[in-house]
Design an enzyme around this catalytic site. Sequence first.
Site, mmCIF file in Angstrom:
data_model
loop_
_atom_site.group_PDB
_atom_site.id
_atom_site.type_symbol
_atom_site.label_atom_id
_atom_site.label_comp_id
_atom_site.label_asym_id
_atom_site.label_seq_id
_atom_site.Cartn_x
_atom_site.Cartn_y
_atom_site.Cartn_z
ATOM 1 N N LYS A 192 0.879 -1.182 0.000
ATOM 2 C CA LYS A 192 0.000 0.000 0.000
ATOM 3 C C LYS A 192 0.913 1.228 0.000
ATOM 4 O O LYS A 192 0.835 2.108 0.875
ATOM 5 C CB LYS A 192 -0.910 -0.056 1.243
ATOM 6 C CG LYS A 192 -1.998 0.990 1.297
ATOM 7 C CD LYS A 192 -3.241 0.618 0.529
ATOM 8 C CE LYS A 192 -4.242 1.759 0.541
ATOM 9 N NZ LYS A 192 -5.414 1.523 -0.315
ATOM 10 N N ASP A 249 -1.528 -12.133 5.965
ATOM 11 C CA ASP A 249 -2.479 -12.859 6.805
ATOM 12 C C ASP A 249 -3.883 -12.740 6.226
ATOM 13 O O ASP A 249 -4.621 -13.725 6.098
ATOM 14 C CB ASP A 249 -2.432 -12.275 8.226
ATOM 15 C CG ASP A 249 -3.078 -13.190 9.240
ATOM 16 O OD1 ASP A 249 -3.349 -14.364 8.906
ATOM 17 O OD2 ASP A 249 -3.321 -12.741 10.374
#
Length: 364
Positions: A192, A249
């Site tokens: 990001k 995750d």
Amino acid sequence: MAHRVTLIPGDGIGPELTEATRRVLEGTGVEFEWDVQYAGTDVMDENDGDPLPEHVLEAIRQTGVALKGPITTPVGGGFRSVNVGLRKALDLYGQVRPCKSYEGVRSRFDDVDLILIRENTEDLYAGIEYEQGTPEAEELIDWIEGHGGKLRHRDAGISIKPLSVTGTRRIVEFAFDYARRNGRRKVTAVHKANIMKFTDGLYLRVAQAVAAENTDIEFDERIVDNMCMQLVQRPEEYDVLVCPNLYGDIVSDLCAGMIGGLGMAPGGNFGESIAIFEPTHGSAPKYAGQNKVNPMAQMLSGVMMLRYIEENDAADRLESAIADVIRDGQSVTYDMKPSRNDPTAVGTSEVADAIIEKLGVRVA
Ligand code: NAD
């Protein structure tokens, strides 16, 4: 010669899954010497309140390989995750979570074949956190405000997100090595960087530098939110994904959902000379001791372990036996049936029996 392997049954559904997996691993004919070790809240009292005692870490260092069931992390409070603790204490920086469709699995997707590689030691999982209202959090907020930062509200808890050049370089190199050794075509770095310029921006820059040193494998990058959309629209365009800890995750659960759910998603954690194999899912306490849940994620983690100890023939045979049982659709648990209340669903240990029968070697 028997392979010495540390076996950590874990808690919740862990013990029944690791037992089913131990049986199918032995059903391949490969010999094991299991070194059984216990960790988690159940053993805290006998270890001076420590859920991850040093002797467990030492045992894993000795064998170099462990098969682990899930371990419960109570929410909130001062208890840090044993699972995260193990990965950090043994510097198992590379997590591999393959997500592959098997014929007969009920899913909106077919032909998914993705490898998710997750950095395991940094990011918001580093465990550097300051609780709201404590003098440390106040002091940190004062420091931040004195150095040009501005918090929207001062009554904040703070978690620190470190991403380093060293940590990023080694996980991206790990991803390229994995791709090369396993005949994969492309590595995609997930980030990001448009928002977090000094953490994800660093991650992207280092990933691009490593890619430039590994031009035999294709490379591209995606912003994590776009990645999630692309995965459900065009999964076939992706191959190996390399992610910082938190995105890894989350995206691995997304990928697990594409291949039939958590009961089908295996994993391995790798360091320089130690590896621990465990499923993506947790300890599902509400199903503990019921001989109900799907052991295939734990078993496929066992297949990964067989490959790691270079028992490739046994790994192929076990994976085929699991695939056969899924294709037959008879001896599978409730989560793999058309309806969750299907009366023909079998239990965890019966899945193991069916796989052992396919393997053609009966064990007690
Ligand atoms: P979970 O993965 O344990 O369970 C969520 C749901 O997924 C279950 O209720 C069940 O419906 C389904 N599920 C999970 N495993 C399944 C299986 N093998 N077969 C069929 N269905 C299955 O997630 P959770 O409830 O968020 O976490 C429970 C505990 O596990 C928490 O304490 C968490 O911290 C811990 N955890 C441990 C690990 C690990 O050991 N590596 C990983 C994730 C979560």
